[in-house]
Write a protein that holds these residues in place. Structure first.
Motif, PDB file in Angstrom:
ATOM      1  N   PHE A   1      14.622  36.764  14.423  1.00  0.00           N
ATOM      2  CA  PHE A   1      14.523  35.642  13.498  1.00  0.00           C
ATOM      3  C   PHE A   1      13.327  34.778  13.897  1.00  0.00           C
ATOM      4  N   ILE A   2      12.698  34.164  12.896  1.00  0.00           N
ATOM      5  CA  ILE A   2      11.469  33.407  13.147  1.00  0.00           C
ATOM      6  C   ILE A   2      11.692  31.946  12.774  1.00  0.00           C
ATOM      7  N   PRO A   3      11.948  31.079  13.750  1.00  0.00           N
ATOM      8  CA  PRO A   3      12.072  29.644  13.437  1.00  0.00           C
ATOM      9  C   PRO A   3      10.706  29.068  13.101  1.00  0.00           C
ATOM     10  N   PHE A   4      10.664  28.265  12.054  1.00  0.00           N
ATOM     11  CA  PHE A   4       9.366  27.731  11.628  1.00  0.00           C
ATOM     12  C   PHE A   4       9.614  26.479  10.783  1.00  0.00           C
ATOM     13  N   PRO A   5       8.778  25.455  10.919  1.00  0.00           N
ATOM     14  CA  PRO A   5       9.000  24.201  10.179  1.00  0.00           C
ATOM     15  C   PRO A   5       8.621  24.287   8.706  1.00  0.00           C
ATOM     16  N   THR A   6       9.240  25.209   7.976  1.00  0.00           N
ATOM     17  CA  THR A   6       9.090  25.261   6.526  1.00  0.00           C
ATOM     18  C   THR A   6      10.228  24.453   5.899  1.00  0.00           C
ATOM     19  N   PHE A   7      10.301  24.416   4.557  1.00  0.00           N
ATOM     20  CA  PHE A   7      11.358  23.627   3.921  1.00  0.00           C
ATOM     21  C   PHE A   7      12.724  24.315   4.017  1.00  0.00           C
ATOM     22  N   ILE A   8      12.770  25.549   4.578  1.00  0.00           N
ATOM     23  CA  ILE A   8      14.060  26.187   4.853  1.00  0.00           C
ATOM     24  C   ILE A   8      14.273  26.404   6.349  1.00  0.00           C
ATOM     25  N   GLY A   9      13.289  26.043   7.158  1.00  0.00           N
ATOM     26  CA  GLY A   9      13.444  26.108   8.609  1.00  0.00           C
ATOM     27  C   GLY A   9      13.182  27.457   9.241  1.00  0.00           C
ATOM     28  N   THR A  10      12.694  28.411   8.495  1.00  0.00           N
ATOM     29  CA  THR A  10      12.461  29.740   9.052  1.00  0.00           C
ATOM     30  C   THR A  10      11.440  30.494   8.214  1.00  0.00           C
ATOM     31  N   MET A  11      10.823  31.481   8.850  1.00  0.00           N
ATOM     32  CA  MET A  11       9.931  32.398   8.137  1.00  0.00           C
ATOM     33  C   MET A  11      10.612  33.738   7.914  1.00  0.00           C
ATOM     34  N   GLY A  12      11.938  33.766   8.054  1.00  0.00           N
ATOM     35  CA  GLY A  12      12.688  35.004   7.828  1.00  0.00           C
ATOM     36  C   GLY A  12      12.985  35.722   9.129  1.00  0.00           C
ATOM     37  N   ALA A  13      13.099  37.025   9.037  1.00  0.00           N
ATOM     38  CA  ALA A  13      13.402  37.851  10.201  1.00  0.00           C
ATOM     39  C   ALA A  13      12.717  39.202  10.037  1.00  0.00           C
ATOM     40  N   VAL A  14      12.448  39.857  11.163  1.00  0.00           N
ATOM     41  CA  VAL A  14      11.794  41.166  11.140  1.00  0.00           C
ATOM     42  C   VAL A  14      12.452  42.067  12.181  1.00  0.00           C
ATOM     43  N   ILE A  15      12.287  43.372  11.993  1.00  0.00           N
ATOM     44  CA  ILE A  15      12.665  44.337  13.020  1.00  0.00           C
ATOM     45  C   ILE A  15      11.473  45.243  13.278  1.00  0.00           C
ATOM     46  N   ARG A  16      11.444  45.857  14.457  1.00  0.00           N
ATOM     47  CA  ARG A  16      10.344  46.759  14.820  1.00  0.00           C
ATOM     48  C   ARG A  16      10.851  48.192  14.853  1.00  0.00           C
ATOM     49  N   TYR A  17      10.185  49.063  14.082  1.00  0.00           N
ATOM     50  CA  TYR A  17      10.517  50.480  14.118  1.00  0.00           C
ATOM     51  C   TYR A  17       9.748  51.141  15.261  1.00  0.00           C
TER      52      TYR A  17
END
Length: 372
Positions: A165-181
């Motif tokens: 998960f990517i915490p980030f100061p956007t208006f929803i508090g995050t830039m989403g989440a990613v996984i690595r293959y």
């Protein structure tokens, strides 16, 4: 004595090389006629001629090499094929990183959820827990998307990381989440299944969250003097759910807003370009022909943004930004699966078409604009 030690080391080096070759050679000669072997450090170079289509050589070798702790690639250089094999260094995954990012994202989304509820955190910071409903909703939407990718990849035997998960100061508090293959994709069917799992599951959870949110009472919120307010545009799917639930109006509970975010994220992920989920799905459906559509997508988004800005006099810069992003993101193309000639069955093709239609139902020309 020193000479004897030197000779022993040479002998050990030869035995290690012979042992490496003996472990993988039976698998190699099934698909590759070898006429010369060279070694540089831990890397082995097999020069020869493919017994099958060159594109399928690594498709046949990937599984047996991976089982024995090796990775490889086939190249054509200076008029001859060379199969490059090397041991794979398996680093232990640092689960604590995933956990720390998860906790940080819970915190940042909770702050945003509290602000949406009208909490003045400067004067009453303990009221931050009022943002928990939004946190649960947005984490469910984003987490289900990535966990669906993870579960499908593991089902097909692929190695992948847990979601970051990517915490980030956007208006929803995050830039989403990613996984690595980790490692190549075996074939087009696996590429399709892994690529489509995230958007479908994430969209389903978004719909559920939206229905729940629309049934919650919305309190009147007085905007804080320093807060930035947005007017959001509702996509057709959200409007249909509103009609079914019997709720109208643009004043949303934070949980319903999390459902809207899920739909917007689904739309972006399903853009058929590059290595976005939509790019994976289209590549699996059309093969290398998908590169044509992938290269056109940035141009289409740029035209949409230009139309919104200059004809509708609205905020279309989100589409211009994504056009520029995809121009860079899709420029490298899409890596080919190991078995690229394995075509999809009709059931997967139908599911792919339906999924892209659902993605279109999440589209709106002006997703959001700041209220001045």
């Amino acid at each position: 004595m020193k000479q004897g030690q030197k000779d022993q080391r040479k002998g050990n080096g030869r035995s290690e090389t012979e042992e490496m070759i003996s472990r993988i050679y039976p698998s190699i000669i099934r698909v590759f006629d070898v006429y010369e072997i060279q070694k540089s450090g831990d890397i082995l170079y097999f020069f020869g001629t493919p017994k099958t289509d060159a594109e399928n050589v690594m498709g046949e070798l990937w599984a047996p090499l991976e089982q024995r702790g090796f990775g490889g690639t086939l190249k054509y250089e200076l008029g001859e094929h060379v199969l490059i094999i090397a041991p794979v260094n398996k680093s232990k995954e640092k689960i604590w990183v995933n956990l720390v990012l998860f906790i940080a994202t819970v915190f940042t989304t909770m702050i945003c959820g509290a602000l949406m509820s009208g909490v003045d955190l400067l004067n009453d910071p303990l009221q931050v827990f009022q943002g928990l409903p939004f946190t649960f909703a947005i984490m469910a939407v984003l987490g289900s998307h990535e966990m669906a990718h993870y579960a499908m990849a593991r089902y097909h035997g692929m190695k992948t990381s847990l979601p970051y998960f990517i915490p980030f100061p956007t208006f929803i508090g995050t830039m989403g989440a990613v996984i690595r293959y980790k490692g190549p994709i075996p074939n087009r069917k696996v590429l399709f299944d892994v690529g489509i799992a995230g958007p479908l599951v994430g969209l389903f959870v978004s719909i559920v969250v939206t229905v729940i949110g629309l049934n919650l009472n919305v309190s009147t919120v007085k905007p804080l003097p320093t807060s930035l307010m947005f007017d959001i545009g509702f996509p057709p799917l959200f409007l249909m759910i509103q009609k079914l639930v019997g709720v109208t109006g643009s004043n949303l509970h934070p949980v319903a807003f999390a459902g809207w975010v899920g739909m917007f994220v689904t739309l972006l992920n399903l853009l058929p370009a590059g290595q976005l989920d939509g790019g994976h799905v289209l590549r699996a459906m059309l093969g290398k022909k998908a590169d044509i559509i992938s290269s056109m997508m940035p141009r289409i988004l740029f035209l949409i943004g230009f139309y919104v800005v200059y004809w509708l006099k609205g905020d279309g810069f989100i589409w211009i930004f994504w056009a520029l992003f995809l121009w860079a993101f899709a420029a490298a193309g899409h890596p080919s699966p190991l078995h690229d000639k394995v075509e999809l069955d009709k059931k997967r093709i139908l599911i792919g078409i339906i999924t892209f239609i659902l993605g279109l139902l999440c589209f709106t020309l002006i997703p959001f604009r700041p209220i001045t």
